[in-house]
Design an enzyme around this catalytic site. Structure first.
Site, PDB file in Angstrom:
ATOM      1  N   CYS A 166     -22.540 -44.222  -8.030  1.00 45.43           N
ATOM      2  CA  CYS A 166     -23.531 -45.409  -7.358  1.00 45.43           C
ATOM      3  C   CYS A 166     -24.269 -44.786  -6.368  1.00 45.43           C
ATOM      4  O   CYS A 166     -24.115 -43.728  -5.700  1.00 45.43           O
ATOM      5  CB  CYS A 166     -22.700 -46.393  -6.712  1.00 45.43           C
TER       6      CYS A 166
ATOM      7  N   ARG B  49     -27.875 -39.321 -10.210  1.00 42.69           N
ATOM      8  CA  ARG B  49     -26.762 -39.367  -9.718  1.00 42.69           C
ATOM      9  C   ARG B  49     -26.102 -39.980 -10.961  1.00 42.69           C
ATOM     10  O   ARG B  49     -24.957 -39.972 -11.052  1.00 42.69           O
ATOM     11  CB  ARG B  49     -26.519 -40.056  -8.732  1.00 42.69           C
TER      12      ARG B  49
ATOM     13  N   TRP C 112     -22.524 -47.590 -11.021  1.00 40.59           N
ATOM     14  CA  TRP C 112     -21.794 -46.526 -11.821  1.00 40.59           C
ATOM     15  C   TRP C 112     -20.649 -47.331 -12.340  1.00 40.59           C
ATOM     16  O   TRP C 112     -19.740 -47.235 -11.140  1.00 40.59           O
ATOM     17  CB  TRP C 112     -21.648 -45.195 -11.465  1.00 40.59           C
TER      18      TRP C 112
ATOM     19  N   ASN D 147     -20.742 -48.074  -2.360  1.00 43.42           N
ATOM     20  CA  ASN D 147     -20.585 -46.864  -3.330  1.00 43.42           C
ATOM     21  C   ASN D 147     -18.931 -46.547  -3.063  1.00 43.42           C
ATOM     22  O   ASN D 147     -18.714 -46.305  -2.027  1.00 43.42           O
ATOM     23  CB  ASN D 147     -21.430 -45.756  -3.054  1.00 43.42           C
ATOM     24  N   GLY D 148     -17.921 -46.453  -4.075  1.00 41.14           N
ATOM     25  CA  GLY D 148     -16.882 -45.863  -3.800  1.00 41.14           C
ATOM     26  C   GLY D 148     -15.952 -46.977  -4.506  1.00 41.14           C
ATOM     27  O   GLY D 148     -16.330 -47.737  -5.310  1.00 41.14           O
TER      28      GLY D 148
ATOM     29  N   GLU E 149     -17.855 -23.501 -20.925  1.00 44.47           N
ATOM     30  CA  GLU E 149     -18.944 -24.079 -20.266  1.00 44.47           C
ATOM     31  C   GLU E 149     -20.052 -24.337 -21.415  1.00 44.47           C
ATOM     32  O   GLU E 149     -20.713 -25.359 -21.337  1.00 44.47           O
ATOM     33  CB  GLU E 149     -19.688 -23.215 -18.982  1.00 44.47           C
TER      34      GLU E 149
ATOM     35  N   LYS F   3     -21.392 -28.193 -21.972  1.00 42.45           N
ATOM     36  CA  LYS F   3     -22.812 -28.596 -22.002  1.00 42.45           C
ATOM     37  C   LYS F   3     -23.170 -29.367 -23.142  1.00 42.45           C
ATOM     38  O   LYS F   3     -23.910 -30.123 -23.106  1.00 42.45           O
ATOM     39  CB  LYS F   3     -23.838 -27.166 -22.159  1.00 42.45           C
TER      40      LYS F   3
ATOM     41  N   GLU G 153     -21.505 -32.814 -23.136  1.00 42.68           N
ATOM     42  CA  GLU G 153     -22.184 -33.694 -22.129  1.00 42.68           C
ATOM     43  C   GLU G 153     -23.387 -34.131 -22.571  1.00 42.68           C
ATOM     44  O   GLU G 153     -23.462 -35.785 -22.427  1.00 42.68           O
ATOM     45  CB  GLU G 153     -22.471 -32.829 -21.052  1.00 42.68           C
TER      46      GLU G 153
ATOM     47  N   HIS H 186      -3.501 -20.309 -33.878  1.00 39.63           N
ATOM     48  CA  HIS H 186      -2.616 -21.362 -33.168  1.00 39.63           C
ATOM     49  C   HIS H 186      -2.774 -22.614 -33.532  1.00 39.63           C
ATOM     50  O   HIS H 186      -2.303 -23.640 -32.748  1.00 39.63           O
ATOM     51  CB  HIS H 186      -1.877 -20.974 -32.008  1.00 39.63           C
TER      52      HIS H 186
ATOM     53  N   LYS I 286     -23.963 -37.355 -11.837  1.00 36.78           N
ATOM     54  CA  LYS I 286     -24.279 -36.031 -11.211  1.00 36.78           C
ATOM     55  C   LYS I 286     -23.238 -35.772 -10.219  1.00 36.78           C
ATOM     56  O   LYS I 286     -22.730 -34.644  -9.908  1.00 36.78           O
ATOM     57  CB  LYS I 286     -25.876 -36.012 -10.924  1.00 36.78           C
TER      58      LYS I 286
HETATM   59  C1  G6P Z   1     -19.923 -34.003 -12.492  1.00 36.46           C
HETATM   60  C2  G6P Z   1     -21.388 -33.164 -12.674  1.00 36.46           C
HETATM   61  C3  G6P Z   1     -20.971 -31.961 -13.321  1.00 36.46           C
HETATM   62  C4  G6P Z   1     -20.450 -31.077 -12.307  1.00 36.46           C
HETATM   63  C5  G6P Z   1     -19.159 -31.807 -11.987  1.00 36.46           C
HETATM   64  C6  G6P Z   1     -18.596 -31.143 -10.527  1.00 36.46           C
HETATM   65  O1  G6P Z   1     -19.256 -34.006 -13.561  1.00 36.46           O
HETATM   66  O2  G6P Z   1     -21.988 -33.926 -14.223  1.00 36.46           O
HETATM   67  O3  G6P Z   1     -22.248 -31.277 -13.748  1.00 36.46           O
HETATM   68  O4  G6P Z   1     -20.136 -29.791 -12.667  1.00 36.46           O
HETATM   69  O5  G6P Z   1     -19.655 -33.037 -11.744  1.00 36.46           O
HETATM   70  O6  G6P Z   1     -19.705 -31.398  -9.412  1.00 36.46           O
HETATM   71  P1  G6P Z   1     -19.850 -30.377  -8.497  1.00 36.46           P
HETATM   72  O7  G6P Z   1     -21.152 -31.028  -7.445  1.00 36.46           O
HETATM   73  O8  G6P Z   1     -18.657 -30.679  -7.347  1.00 36.46           O
HETATM   74  O9  G6P Z   1     -19.988 -29.218  -8.597  1.00 36.46           O
END
Ligand code: G6P
Length: 606
Positions: free
Chosen positions: A2, A27, A73, A98-99, A479, A483, A486, A502, A601
């Protein structure tokens, strides 16, 4: 997550609020709304979907010199116009939040008994009614009384219909800044929302409330005592946050990595060493005590920490543990004496990471370090030792330049600890020389762009993908898989290549792309054997091969050659083609690259 924007001015604030929401879009959100006071009446516009859909709904004849706005959100209640904020109580109170309010059910039951009617499924609406129930002409007092009853985390913005010059906001667990203008003042979830209207900000502290009006503001602590906070001038410009000539923020941020890494290193290294005290004057004393390291992070930052585990154990000969923050914060961990606690976070606002730091029994640790990208964030303000990654604003939800600069920062951390514990000077200078070469090498890897775009076509109709790595490249495979899932919504999993037999080998057939990064290291032969296991089952390999690590008989395999000869920075370089691969797969599948569905984000709720 949010986003909140609020404004009190002498002019119509609707366009300021809409622009603020646009700047918070990164965000992640599913609906948006705005409330204004016009002629002592609350007016509200809400829309499911993007801020643009809200903007076309806002009546152009509707002016208001005070207002609050929100991107939602969903947590409690599906994404819908009815659940979108602002929420009203009896056409008098309007509120954005927000929260998460954890005890909202109990409060809601009581308010229902008192005759309040609920229009949404949200926890937020409960707070609007609770404030209304306490309101007797003093908005600050009503918000204070309500907040005292709330459990959970929240940032709130509240206005009342018959007072068009007062906005009350507060924060507990969710970030909130106050922006100071000339005869106008603002609140927002982060500074980026307000950059077109001000560069002067106050960062509220935990539990603070603030009352803002056109000409004034006053901050109060959780006990209601008036307090003074420093006014900060940000150097971020409103233009810093745009896409330039790139189609997506993510592509821009991938291409910014050479500069971001150079910025991260600037003033921190000489030609063969890391400068003293890059982690601050206290760091030497703390680093001398370090016997082991505990890293805690989420998402991409967790993967950076995982790479560091390999580096730190090899370079320092000390145990290094890595754990996701949402697990670490709720379990009883065993902390050996003289453990250094390290948090990694791009945003510095991730709720679980912050909670892990805040709940830490500091007496069990010799110190804490945070590696973070946002200087004004809660994590930075609450940590003892800090290193800023200096990646610059990262807007794409999928983290790219924040990750590579975190890795660089973690190498700086390993050396800084090693330096005060007599680490081999030759190894230090080898690493530093590689770091100096890194920006140029990243630039050269970006020329693989077109080749990778063509390869990406092979993934368009796939439902699954496997990513393999060994050693320090296992977290890089994790990672790469993250990516891809996501932003392209293809199910992707990473495995240590030795684990293939395994379980995951059962999934391998011609429909399963298997992505492997092959560094020219001591595990290369083992990795080649694992790749043969895939080929023998008809699997299709996509190999990103470092210099000296090419396949002897590539056959049907797709091979991308990476001409960098490195030892320590290899995982950082390996990341670049994997970012490009997921980017082009997502573009060709037509997904929302910068704001993928359901993701945020800045994850400010647990
Ligand atoms: C969310 C974002 C990711 C990020 C993660 C941790 O899931 O979409 O891209 O890696 O949060 O966020 P931070 O700001 O703590 O690195």
């Amino acid at each position: 997550m949010c986003g909140i924007v609020g404004a009190v001015a002498q002019r119509d604030v609707s366009s300021i609020l809409i622009e603020g929401l646009r700047r918070l879009e990164y965000r992640g959100y599913d609906s948006a709304g705005i409330a204004l006071i016009d002629d002592n009446k609350l007016q509200r516009f809400r829309a499911l979907g993007k801020v643009n859909e809200l903007a076309v709904k806002v009546n152009p004849n509707q002016a208001g010199a005070i207002g609050i706005a929100h991107t939602r959100w969903a947590t409690h209640g599906v994404p819908s116009e009815n659940n979108a904020h602002p929420h009203f109580s009896r056409q008098k109170i309007a509120l954005v939040h927000n929260g998460i309010i954890e005890n909202y059910k109990d409060i809601r039951t009581k308010l229902l008994a008192d005759g309040y009617e609920f229009e949404s499924e949200t926890d937020t609406e409960t707070v609007a009614h609770l404030i209304e129930s306490y309101f007797d002409g003093d908005l600050l007092a009503a918000v204070q009384k309500a907040v005292d009853q709330l459990e959970g985390t929240f940032g709130l913005g509240v206005i009342v219909s018959d007072d068009p010059n007062t906005l009350v906001a507060c924060r507990k667990g969710s970030p909130l800044v106050v922006g100071l203008g000339i005869k106008e003042n603002f609140v927002a979830s982060d500074v980026s929302a307000l950059l077109p209207v001000t560069n002067r900000f106050i960062y509220l502290e935990e539990g603070d409330l603030v009352v803002i009006s056109q000409n004034d503001y006053q901050v109060y602590d959780a006990n209601g005592e008036a307090k003074e906070l420093t006014i900060n001038t940000t150097e971020l410009s409103a233009d810093a946050i745009n896409k330039g000539n790139y189609k997506h923020y993510m592509l821009k941020e991938i291409h910014e990595q050479a500069k971001a890494v150079a910025d991260c290193l600037e003033g921190r290294i000489s030609e063969n060493n890391v400068l003293d005290s890059v982690f601050g004057p206290e760091s030497e004393r703390i680093f001398k005590q370090v016997e082991q390291i505990q890293i805690v992070a989420c998402g991409t930052s967790y993967h950076a920490g995982y790479v560091a585990k390999y580096w730190i154990e090899e370079l320092l000969g000390r145990p290094c543990a890595i754990e996701v923050a949402s697990e670490f914060r709720y379990r009883q961990s065993v902390v050996p004496k003289d453990t250094l606690f390290v948090t990694l976070s791009q945003s510095g606002e991730t709720a679980d990471t912050l909670a892990a730091l805040r709940n830490l029994p500091m007496e069990d640790y010799c110190g804490s370090v945070s590696i973070c990208n946002v200087p004004e964030s809660s994590l930075v303000r609450e940590s003892s030792l800090v290193l800023m990654t200096r990646a610059g604003p990262e807007i794409g939800v999928a983290s790219t330049k924040a990750f590579t600069t975190q890795l660089v920062s973690l190498l700086l951390l390993a050396i800084s600890i090693g330096k005060v514990r007599s680490m081999d000077k030759t190894i230090i200078s080898d690493i530093v020389r590689e770091l100096i070469a890194l920006p140029r090498q990243i630039e050269s890897l970006l020329f693989l762009d077109k080749q990778i775009e063509a390869i990406a076509e092979n993934f368009i109709d796939k439902h699954h993908a496997l990513f393999l790595g060994r050693g320090v490249h296992y977290p890089i495979a994790m990672e790469g898989a993250l990516k891809l899932k996501e932003i392209s919504y293809i199910h992707a999993e990473a495995y240590p290549a030795g684990e293939l037999k395994h379980g995951p080998l059962a999934l391998v057939d011609a429909e399963m792309p298997v992505v492997v990064v092959t560094p020219n290291d001591g595990l290369l032969e083992k990795l080649h054997s694992n790749m043969q296991e895939v080929k023998a089952r008809g699997g299709k390999l996509y190999v990103f091969a470092h210099q000296g690590a090419k396949l002897e008989e590539p056959g049907e395999d797709v091979v991308v050659e990476m001409d960098c000869e490195t030892r320590w920075t290899t995982p950082i370089l390996s990341t670049i083609p994997l970012q490009l691969l997921s980017y082009y797969v997502a573009v060709q599948r037509g997904t929302d690259v910068d704001q993928p569905r359901n993701l945020a984000k800045s994850v400010t709720v647990e």
